[in-house]
Design a protein around this motif. Sequence first.
Motif, PDB file in Angstrom:
ATOM      1  N   GLY A 290       0.809  -1.256  -0.142  1.00 57.09           N
ATOM      2  CA  GLY A 290       0.104  -0.101   0.041  1.00 57.09           C
ATOM      3  C   GLY A 290       0.885   1.359   0.262  1.00 57.09           C
ATOM      4  N   ARG A 291       0.970   1.600  -1.221  1.00 61.05           N
ATOM      5  CA  ARG A 291       1.664   3.116  -1.239  1.00 61.05           C
ATOM      6  C   ARG A 291       0.774   4.396  -1.003  1.00 61.05           C
ATOM      7  N   ILE A 292       1.294   5.313  -0.288  1.00 62.00           N
ATOM      8  CA  ILE A 292       0.162   6.283   0.285  1.00 62.00           C
ATOM      9  C   ILE A 292      -0.063   7.083  -0.877  1.00 62.00           C
ATOM     10  N   ASP A 293       0.806   7.418  -1.792  1.00 60.06           N
ATOM     11  CA  ASP A 293       0.225   8.438  -2.887  1.00 60.06           C
ATOM     12  C   ASP A 293      -0.728   7.648  -3.618  1.00 60.06           C
ATOM     13  N   GLU A 294      -0.442   6.170  -3.766  1.00 64.10           N
ATOM     14  CA  GLU A 294      -1.712   5.526  -4.766  1.00 64.10           C
ATOM     15  C   GLU A 294      -2.805   5.167  -4.063  1.00 64.10           C
ATOM     16  N   LEU A 295      -2.997   5.309  -2.550  1.00 62.86           N
ATOM     17  CA  LEU A 295      -4.054   4.970  -1.997  1.00 62.86           C
ATOM     18  C   LEU A 295      -5.001   6.527  -1.577  1.00 62.86           C
ATOM     19  N   PHE A 296      -4.280   7.673  -1.227  1.00 59.01           N
ATOM     20  CA  PHE A 296      -4.769   8.699  -0.829  1.00 59.01           C
ATOM     21  C   PHE A 296      -4.368   9.962  -1.860  1.00 59.01           C
ATOM     22  N   GLY A 297      -3.433   9.727  -2.670  1.00 60.76           N
ATOM     23  CA  GLY A 297      -3.161  10.960  -3.550  1.00 60.76           C
ATOM     24  C   GLY A 297      -1.688  11.472  -3.054  1.00 60.76           C
ATOM     25  N   ARG A 298      -1.394  12.368  -4.014  1.00 57.75           N
ATOM     26  CA  ARG A 298       0.053  12.846  -3.758  1.00 57.75           C
ATOM     27  C   ARG A 298       0.091  13.871  -2.716  1.00 57.75           C
ATOM     28  N   ASP A 299      -0.997  14.546  -2.579  1.00 53.31           N
ATOM     29  CA  ASP A 299      -1.246  15.650  -1.497  1.00 53.31           C
ATOM     30  C   ASP A 299      -0.957  15.026  -0.095  1.00 53.31           C
ATOM     31  N   VAL A 300      -1.727  13.940   0.344  1.00 55.57           N
ATOM     32  CA  VAL A 300      -1.604  13.237   1.848  1.00 55.57           C
ATOM     33  C   VAL A 300      -0.248  12.710   1.695  1.00 55.57           C
ATOM     34  N   ALA A 301       0.462  12.098   0.701  1.00 57.02           N
ATOM     35  CA  ALA A 301       1.704  11.655   0.871  1.00 57.02           C
ATOM     36  C   ALA A 301       2.770  12.791   1.301  1.00 57.02           C
ATOM     37  N   LYS A 302       2.712  13.930   0.382  1.00 52.92           N
ATOM     38  CA  LYS A 302       3.377  14.863   0.624  1.00 52.92           C
ATOM     39  C   LYS A 302       3.179  15.598   2.304  1.00 52.92           C
ATOM     40  N   ALA A 303       2.087  15.466   2.583  1.00 51.71           N
ATOM     41  CA  ALA A 303       1.660  15.909   3.963  1.00 51.71           C
ATOM     42  C   ALA A 303       2.465  15.086   5.143  1.00 51.71           C
ATOM     43  N   LEU A 304       2.087  13.922   4.878  1.00 53.04           N
ATOM     44  CA  LEU A 304       2.750  13.130   5.920  1.00 53.04           C
ATOM     45  C   LEU A 304       4.405  13.181   5.847  1.00 53.04           C
ATOM     46  N   LYS A 305       4.957  13.515   4.842  1.00 51.58           N
ATOM     47  CA  LYS A 305       6.234  13.564   4.778  1.00 51.58           C
ATOM     48  C   LYS A 305       6.688  15.036   5.584  1.00 51.58           C
ATOM     49  N   GLU A 306       6.069  16.061   5.256  1.00 55.52           N
ATOM     50  CA  GLU A 306       6.085  17.443   5.746  1.00 55.52           C
ATOM     51  C   GLU A 306       5.857  17.324   7.355  1.00 55.52           C
ATOM     52  N   LEU A 307       4.967  16.426   7.516  1.00 50.92           N
ATOM     53  CA  LEU A 307       4.596  16.172   9.128  1.00 50.92           C
ATOM     54  C   LEU A 307       5.949  15.752   9.868  1.00 50.92           C
ATOM     55  N   ILE A 308       6.088  14.809   9.172  1.00 52.26           N
ATOM     56  CA  ILE A 308       7.522  14.110   9.962  1.00 52.26           C
ATOM     57  C   ILE A 308       8.686  15.015   9.847  1.00 52.26           C
ATOM     58  N   SER A 309       9.160  15.543   8.752  1.00 46.81           N
ATOM     59  CA  SER A 309       9.934  16.741   8.711  1.00 46.81           C
ATOM     60  C   SER A 309       9.808  17.875   9.737  1.00 46.81           C
ATOM     61  N   THR A 310       8.770  18.171   9.963  1.00 49.48           N
ATOM     62  CA  THR A 310       8.426  19.462  10.873  1.00 49.48           C
ATOM     63  C   THR A 310       8.510  18.826  12.460  1.00 49.48           C
ATOM     64  N   LEU A 311       7.962  17.709  12.565  1.00 51.82           N
ATOM     65  CA  LEU A 311       8.145  17.094  14.138  1.00 51.82           C
ATOM     66  C   LEU A 311       9.529  16.867  14.438  1.00 51.82           C
ATOM     67  N   THR A 312      10.336  16.680  13.629  1.00 52.62           N
ATOM     68  CA  THR A 312      11.729  16.292  14.086  1.00 52.62           C
ATOM     69  C   THR A 312      12.725  17.624  14.203  1.00 52.62           C
ATOM     70  N   GLN A 313      12.077  18.728  13.857  1.00 50.43           N
ATOM     71  CA  GLN A 313      12.698  20.048  14.086  1.00 50.43           C
ATOM     72  C   GLN A 313      12.847  20.457  15.680  1.00 50.43           C
ATOM     73  N   THR A 314      13.641  20.994  16.085  1.00 52.51           N
ATOM     74  CA  THR A 314      13.652  21.486  17.412  1.00 52.51           C
ATOM     75  C   THR A 314      13.686  23.197  17.668  1.00 52.51           C
ATOM     76  N   ALA A 315      13.919  23.993  16.548  1.00 49.60           N
ATOM     77  CA  ALA A 315      13.884  25.307  16.455  1.00 49.60           C
ATOM     78  C   ALA A 315      12.537  25.688  16.269  1.00 49.60           C
ATOM     79  N   ALA A 316      12.293  27.121  16.469  1.00 50.98           N
ATOM     80  CA  ALA A 316      11.125  27.820  16.527  1.00 50.98           C
ATOM     81  C   ALA A 316      11.011  28.064  14.956  1.00 50.98           C
ATOM     82  N   GLN A 317      12.064  28.267  14.480  1.00 47.45           N
ATOM     83  CA  GLN A 317      11.750  28.853  12.985  1.00 47.45           C
ATOM     84  C   GLN A 317      10.940  27.540  12.123  1.00 47.45           C
TER      85      GLN A 317
END
Length: 552
Positions: A290-317
């Motif tokens: 089950g690839r995310i982009d094939e199940l829910f589309g590219r926007d959802v797949a991109k959003a999940l990647k962006e969520l992980i990227s955001t949550l691993t940051q430690t700076a307020a920026q």
Amino acid sequence: MQSQLEEVVRDVGPCLSSVAAAELRRRFGLTEAAARQRIARREFPVRSLDLPFSKGQSFLFLANDFQSQKFFHALTAALERNNGAYARTIQALGARGGIMPLRHLASAAALADKPGQLSAQVLVQRLVNAEVLTELDVPGQGACVGFRSTSDLDDPIAQMKARLIAEDVLLAAVKDWARNLALGSYDRFNLRGGDKPPSVARFEWDMTAPSYISGLTTWNAAAGKPDPGFLIADVLLGRGSVDERGVAPFVYKCETLRRTSRGRCMQVFLAEGFTHEALLQVRRCGAVPGRIDELFGRDVAKALKELISTLTQTAAQAADPEKFEFLFSSLGRFEGAAGRLRGALFEFVAAKLLEQSGWQEVVINKLYRENGKDLAEVDVRGCKEDVVLFVECKGITPGTVLSEDEVRTWLEKRVPAVAAKVRQTGEYNGCQLRFELWTTGELSPEAMAMVAARQAQIRSTKYTLGVRFGPDLHQEAMRHKRQPALAKVLEQHFLASPLSAVKMLVPAVAPERPIEHHGFMSEGEAKLLRYAEVDTAVVALSAAVSGFDSGK
């Protein structure tokens, strides 16, 4: 001068003793008995691992190779030939950045807690005794297990937390999608993290649901009705395309299930993508990749990647209001996902609000350690002049009451632990320490009384306490008129409920005070505020009803 055995292990790399013995015989012309003697009388830097292998073998390596990448590759290969449970544990951890919650290990490593099988607890203890793994307590996650080389680093822990949140959001989306298609019984989906782990047959999974679609049911002649099959899913995010090692435990579960279970199942492995070999393995065992982009589309797949990227940051920026808007619009539509996002992103909103209010050195998810162990985690920390502010963030559904246990844990464990650690290190000598609880929900009168009582017991020179609610934070954000995006995000995604909307109609009851000058609200003041809000709520709701009746 290096010994013959050391030369062999240095050239061959970490290996089983049978491999080293064969090379000793080939290279130096030793007899089989002499080769065994060389191995039995080995000396430093040749070491062996304290784990059981078939036919009395041992795993040999040089001291400076311990915990290296080639050490784990060789160990996994050796374990796969001797005892699959150990190999699957290392594969599961390696695919997840080297650390994971202990409660997820049985599912991720395909460990069946059945007679004749190694339980997760026994297996972990043996690997800990062999110095391959270590157990640790991670704030917010509880008991975790990881490779010794990664357990004391901030990055793997932050990545684990981000991965788990993104996976929870994805599981909520899959649940929403699957039950709308009637692939599983609507109200019988079981996701990890609940009171009872999702399980089918002898294994745990990340999501299960009984299914009555015709391809999965079997007719029960005695009962005169069909027996359900199962929809099953495992998930792995945050590592890009999953390779064959990453899917190996899942494939093992699927193949075992097909050999031993009478019921029918549809198994799905959810991931961002798969390598070619991993894709073939999943398909060969009859499961669905089950690839995310094939199940829910590219926007959802991109959003999940962006969520992980955001949550691993430690700076307020990292706290970008436009990014929050994208995440909520892409992922918040799935049932259960909005609440998970609210809890995960609230600390980033808090950090951005502090930064806009002039606080400096704003850090997110600051870990404090004692003797190499995680002592406590501060969601947001900021400094201004001679004040250091430590914020505990609780982004919960507006109108809900934060549990008294959570307030008690913050007051009696986290605050004293962090305050003591800061004083011990001398990091902020001469500064006033301020601890605050920020929440988008409510506190019970008993919880407010606990905070007031604690503050009365503690000298202000030691540290001070405070509580701030959603409307207070929204009002603070509204003060920064040149940056309205944060106030909009707070209003739409963190405070959007009938109760919070009513509270925003009465700004007079929450004095406009910048973050750096607010004080703790006593129980009596809290009660007066609550009565004022109730009276105003009645008036506001009456006006709304009148307007509706009159067609306005």
